[in-house]
Write an enzyme that holds these catalytic residues in place. Structure first.
Site, PDB file in Angstrom:
ATOM      1  N   PRO A 177     -35.452 -17.651  26.510  1.00 43.18           N
ATOM      2  CA  PRO A 177     -35.357 -17.085  27.866  1.00 43.18           C
ATOM      3  C   PRO A 177     -36.748 -17.121  28.519  1.00 43.18           C
ATOM      4  O   PRO A 177     -37.568 -16.242  28.310  1.00 43.18           O
ATOM      5  CB  PRO A 177     -34.876 -15.655  27.615  1.00 43.18           C
ATOM      6  CG  PRO A 177     -35.267 -15.339  26.218  1.00 43.18           C
ATOM      7  CD  PRO A 177     -35.418 -16.625  25.464  1.00 43.18           C
ATOM      8  N   ASP A 191     -41.983 -16.353  26.784  1.00 42.33           N
ATOM      9  CA  ASP A 191     -40.706 -16.097  26.113  1.00 42.33           C
ATOM     10  C   ASP A 191     -40.400 -14.614  26.325  1.00 42.33           C
ATOM     11  O   ASP A 191     -41.098 -13.743  25.797  1.00 42.33           O
ATOM     12  CB  ASP A 191     -40.856 -16.420  24.620  1.00 42.33           C
ATOM     13  CG  ASP A 191     -39.542 -16.208  23.855  1.00 42.33           C
ATOM     14  OD1 ASP A 191     -38.645 -15.528  24.383  1.00 42.33           O
ATOM     15  OD2 ASP A 191     -39.462 -16.729  22.726  1.00 42.33           O
ATOM     16  N   HIS A 192     -39.351 -14.360  27.103  1.00 40.22           N
ATOM     17  CA  HIS A 192     -39.079 -12.964  27.493  1.00 40.22           C
ATOM     18  C   HIS A 192     -38.694 -12.085  26.311  1.00 40.22           C
ATOM     19  O   HIS A 192     -38.721 -10.869  26.381  1.00 40.22           O
ATOM     20  CB  HIS A 192     -37.973 -12.930  28.553  1.00 40.22           C
ATOM     21  CG  HIS A 192     -38.206 -11.881  29.600  1.00 40.22           C
ATOM     22  ND1 HIS A 192     -38.599 -10.598  29.298  1.00 40.22           N
ATOM     23  CD2 HIS A 192     -38.130 -11.932  30.955  1.00 40.22           C
ATOM     24  CE1 HIS A 192     -38.731  -9.898  30.417  1.00 40.22           C
ATOM     25  NE2 HIS A 192     -38.467 -10.691  31.443  1.00 40.22           N
ATOM     26  N   ARG A 193     -38.371 -12.712  25.182  1.00 39.94           N
ATOM     27  CA  ARG A 193     -38.052 -11.916  23.994  1.00 39.94           C
ATOM     28  C   ARG A 193     -39.305 -11.256  23.446  1.00 39.94           C
ATOM     29  O   ARG A 193     -39.251 -10.317  22.672  1.00 39.94           O
ATOM     30  CB  ARG A 193     -37.439 -12.819  22.914  1.00 39.94           C
ATOM     31  CG  ARG A 193     -36.079 -13.357  23.297  1.00 39.94           C
ATOM     32  CD  ARG A 193     -35.593 -14.389  22.328  1.00 39.94           C
ATOM     33  NE  ARG A 193     -36.497 -15.537  22.239  1.00 39.94           N
ATOM     34  CZ  ARG A 193     -36.211 -16.663  21.596  1.00 39.94           C
ATOM     35  NH1 ARG A 193     -35.055 -16.781  20.976  1.00 39.94           N
ATOM     36  NH2 ARG A 193     -37.078 -17.653  21.567  1.00 39.94           N
ATOM     37  N   VAL A 194     -40.480 -11.780  23.850  1.00 36.65           N
ATOM     38  CA  VAL A 194     -41.739 -11.261  23.330  1.00 36.65           C
ATOM     39  C   VAL A 194     -42.585 -10.660  24.445  1.00 36.65           C
ATOM     40  O   VAL A 194     -43.125  -9.575  24.335  1.00 36.65           O
ATOM     41  CB  VAL A 194     -42.542 -12.394  22.628  1.00 36.65           C
ATOM     42  CG1 VAL A 194     -43.829 -11.837  22.032  1.00 36.65           C
ATOM     43  CG2 VAL A 194     -41.699 -13.071  21.561  1.00 36.65           C
TER      44      VAL A 194
END
Lengths: 446, 467
Positions: free
Chosen positions: A247, A418-421
């Site tokens: 993402p 990376d929107h997860r991070v």
């Protein structure tokens, strides 16, 4: 009858690989030609094709774990319900004996034995979750010479020709059956440009007539299907995975480069130095990463690794693809050192002589297209890293200073995260810190 | 429209029928048009029936030398019509074999002469003059070649004959002049001579089998002379005239312009072949020919018209059955969309089935010289081979040419009793880009003639064991 499946040797220098992912599961029926698992070798990631047939009964090496070449990775059986316990016990025992025998003499003769290998080196090079160990760092391997008897498929003539020309066959695309490297491939192999300052390519101008590139006199270009070499395959696979599976979001910030330009002209008056904008951006990024360690992270599916060291990958365009050599511990190094390291890495990359340690691992990537007249662009994340910085060129902009039009040099930075991070605000804060560093480059002296 | 196909192959020789089978195996609907017998020249009037004749000659040769093997054979006589009928039977069986293969592969066989009317449209005229149109997504022209005709040698089937008549002669010639010492001329020279005909073999070029390695051709020439064949190299044929049926006077001019006068009862003309391009409607659809009259094709056998392919003799280069089959595969793989490489014409083997046989693949020594390639040559004579001695065939040798720098096999030349069968491993070695090392380190079974191949590879490095 059950049979053992072993870790394949997928490149002549490979001693160990990481079984990145199983593409089949226990109980599946395996046929020759089926993709079994992805294996990360010292050079690249390769999908391993089955040569056997049978039911996959037991996976010994789970996805994400390293294994030595010829180490037992799974057990197959002819019948689906066949009892494999006795075989498994025997195979495991044999496997352990082999591993013990392998590691014993290795340790004794370490310096000599590792000269051709991809020693374990630093733990962060492997994307699997390893533990930092105190293993001695192996000497960087010299560019792999043709390893006779390796599993590179090549004709005897091709091997001799390559040996004579000092070309490695590893990674060369073969035009023979099943990618076998033949005479034609070696003859038509174009070595990567020798020096970064190579003059415009004159390669094909050997013929007496120089034909124009444009216009009605230009030759008609043939339509051709170009086989994917290892590098293109790897680029394609990794970046597709990255762009499809991440993402991503983009944050762009404009930086006033007046101070950097001033600093550069001063620095470059020092004899023997030629510091580039990119060198300064690298150093500033390393400082900003110290401030925001979350950006200096990697995403591993079930955990996020915040990296302790700041190893910056610098994307280098080379013939046939690109590669990202690494400036290790960039935050600890002075501008002079960063500058000369990048120069040497770029030269090695263009000559195809980077050792695996020099391009594997890395915690953050910088891609700079400024020299091509690009204002701004977005880059695709180099997985498993959490972010990548895309650096545009410097251009002039008019601004008002107390109602008077003035000119300043600006540069646009775009970070893909990376929107997860990394969350949006964090990306903005990071870029803002980087902007401050670049607008006050004297801080970099600290 | 009567019918339509994905692929229509015109001509059912070794090029055509192989292409048809490959097309069918690739899932295409295929038809093959043949105006004569299935299997073309190769099966009916070429490769196969001549090998049947040559076997008869070999048996005759053995019988003549039976005493050498400790066997006394009396009252040997030649039943010439029986030799011919055996050869015709063999051809017939092979032709039936092709018929079976067509059926098995669900290929429609259409009897008649094909003509391209438009791109993708073919008109077939059968023997009775009946016409039908068939539609073809792709056309493969595999119409072959015919003997070159010369006005000075009026082919009449009795005084002047071609190979085709020679395959169906009711009586054995007593004195035969053979013009042209290519594979056809040389094979018939051996055949007739062995059966007792007085044979005169004339070649304009300085060597018999002009395409073969000079040293090999010289070895064959010496053997032929020993066998009693009158060979004239670098010799022109002057006036040849049938003074009455079965009495032909011929004048030959040798290299020194000396005239040689011969009287023979038959002349076999074996000088070159011309492609069968007439009456195919090629101009009408725009298929272009090269300056020698062969159909122009690209590396994947496609002609100047997309979707029309040409393979085998009609497409030029080596006029050999196996080359035609291989081109057929290339053309079909292009049609099926998975063609990667065209044919490598440097890897087409050539075989001549006289005794001793001659077989070769790759470059000759002379060609290497002309190309300025530094070479290392290894030779091994069969006189040093235990197996050759045991079977009584010590004539000939294996000659292998390797590149001096990398040691790759550039050319393989064999002359000897089983040369044509021994060549295969060398074709494979070249295809796999092997060097002398792979050949000399492949353990060859003992005792075999093929050991000579290994020994020749060793000899190229000065390491031969048995010489």
């Amino acid at each position: 009858m059950p049979t053992s499946m072993l870790m394949p040797s997928l490149s002549p220098t490979m001693e160990e690989g990481v079984l990145a992912k199983w593409l089949v599961k226990e109980g599946d029926f395996i046929k020759p030609g089926m993709m079994l698992c992805s294996v990360e070798t010292d050079k690249t990631t390769v999908d391993y094709e089955s040569m056997d047939e049978g039911f996959l009964r037991k996976i010994i090496i789970p996805g994400g774990s390293p294994a030595k070449v010829n180490q037992l990775i799974a057990i197959l059986s002819e019948e689906k319900e066949e009892d494999i316990s006795a075989y498994l016990e025997k195979a495991m025992k044999k496997n352990e004996e082999q591993l013990a025998a392998k590691s014993a003499p290795k340790a004794a003769s370490a310096p000599a034995a590792t000269s051709n290998g991809s020693g374990p080196a630093r733990a962060t090079y492997a994307p699997a979750p390893p533990v930092r160990t105190a293993t001695a760092v192996a000497a960087p391997a010299p560019a792999a010479v043709v390893a006779a008897g390796g599993r590179v498929k090549a004709s005897p003539l091709a091997r001799r020709m390559a040996e004579d020309a000092g070309i490695t066959l590893d990674g060369m695309a073969g035009s023979g059956p099943n990618g076998r490297i033949v005479k034609y491939d070696v003859e038509n192999y174009k070595p990567l440009a020798a020096a970064p300052s190579a003059a415009p390519v004159k390669g094909k101008s050997e013929g007496p007539v120089q034909r124009p590139l444009y216009g009605s006199l230009a030759p008609i270009l043939p339509t051709q299907d170009i086989a994917l070499n290892m590098m293109r395959k790897t680029i394609g696979k990794r970046l597709l995975e990255s762009s499809q599976g991440t993402p991503e979001f983009f944050v762009t910030m404009k930086v006033d480069m007046g101070a950097v330009n001033g600093l550069r002209s001063q620095l470059n008056r020092a004899p023997g130095y030629k510091v580039s904008v990119n060198d300064i951006v690298t150093k500033a990024t390393a400082f900003a990463l110290r401030e925001f360690p979350t950006v200096n992270s990697a995403y591993y599916g079930d955990f996020i690794r915040q990296n302790g060291n700041i190893d910056i990958c610098v994307a280098v365009s080379i013939e046939g693809g690109l590669i990202t050599p690494i400036v290790r511990d960039a935050d600890q190094k002075g501008l002079g050192q960063i500058s000369s390291e990048i120069k040497s890495l770029v030269a090695k990359a263009k000559a195809g002589k980077l050792a695996p340690e020099e391009y594997q691992g890395g915690t953050f990537t910088i891609s700079n297209l400024g020299m091509y007249g690009v204002d701004e662009f977005t880059a695709i994340i180099n997985p498993p890293q959490a972010a990548i910085l895309a650096v545009g060129g410097i251009s002039q902009e008019v601004y008002l200073d107390g109602g008077v039009a003035k000119q300043k040099d600006v540069m646009k930075l775009t970070m893909t995260s990376d929107h997860r991070v990394v969350d949006g605000a964090l990306a903005a804060q990071f870029l803002s810190a980087l902007k401050s560093l670049l607008e006050n480059p004297v801080w970099l002296m600290l | 429209m009567d019918s339509s196909y994905d692929i229509v192959v015109i001509g059912s020789g070794p090029g055509g029928y192989v292409a048809a089978i490959k097309g069918s195996q690739g899932g295409k609907k295929v038809a093959i048009v043949e105006k004569s017998e299935l299997g073309g020249i190769c099966l009916n009037w070429g490769c196969i029936p001549t090998k049947a004749l040559l076997k008869s000659a070999e048996v005759a040769h053995y019988l003549k030398h039976a005493a050498d093997y400790g066997l006394n054979v009396k009252d040997v006589s030649i039943d010439y019509p029986k030799i011919m009928s055996r050869s015709r039977d063999v051809a017939k069986q092979n032709s039936n074999g092709v018929q079976f293969l067509m059926k098995k592969n669900k290929i429609d066989v259409i009897q008649g002469a094909a003509k391209l009317v438009a791109k993708g449209l073919i008109e077939v005229t059968d023997a009775q003059g009946g016409r039908k149109n068939i539609q073809a997504g792709n056309v493969i022209l595999a119409t072959g070649a015919s003997p070159r005709m010369f006005p000075q040698y009026p082919i009449d089937g009795s005084n002047f004959i071609t190979y085709r008549h020679a395959l169906d002669l009711k009586d054995q010639p007593k004195k035969l002049l053979i013009i042209g010492a290519g594979a056809i001329g040389v094979e018939f020279a051996y055949y007739f001579n062995t059966l007792g005909t007085e044979v005169h073999l004339v070649e304009m070029l300085p060597q018999i089998l002009p395409v073969e390695d000079e040293e090999i051709a010289k070895t064959l020439l010496a053997s032929f002379k020993k066998q009693g064949i009158n060979c004239y190299t670098a010799t022109k044929v002057g006036e040849v005239k049938a003074v009455k049926p079965g009495v032909i006077e011929a004048k030959l001019l040798d290299a020194a312009n000396k005239e040689i006068a011969l009287t023979v009862d038959r002349v076999l003309v074996a000088v070159g072949m011309v492609p069968n391009t007439k009456d195919l409607g090629l101009e009408q659809v725009g298929v272009k020919l090269d300056d020698r009259g062969f159909i122009k094709v690209d590396a994947f056998q496609e002609t100047s018209v997309k979707g029309i392919f040409a393979i085998g003799d009609v497409a030029g280069k080596q006029l050999l059955a196996h080359k035609a089959s291989a081109e057929g595969e290339v053309a079909v793989s292009k049609i099926l969309g998975h063609a990667k490489h065209g044919l490598d014409y440097g890897l087409i083997p050539g075989c001549t089935y006289c005794q001793p046989q001659v077989a070769s693949v790759g470059l000759t020594e002379k060609a290497c010289k002309e190309k300025n390639i530094a070479v290392k040559i290894g030779r091994f004579p069969f006189s040093a081979s235990g197996k050759a001695r045991a079977i009584g065939h010590t004539e000939g040798m294996v000659k292998l040419i390797f590149g001096a720098k990398f040691g790759e096999l550039l050319g393989a030349h064999i002359i000897g009793s089983e040369a044509t069968e021994m060549l295969a491993e060398l074709g494979l070695a070249m295809k796999l880009e092997s060097t002398y090392e792979e050949i000399m380190h492949s353990v060859h079974a003992h005792p075999t003639l093929s050991e000579a191949v290994m020994e020749a590879a060793m000899d190229s490095q000065g390491q031969s064991v048995h010489i």
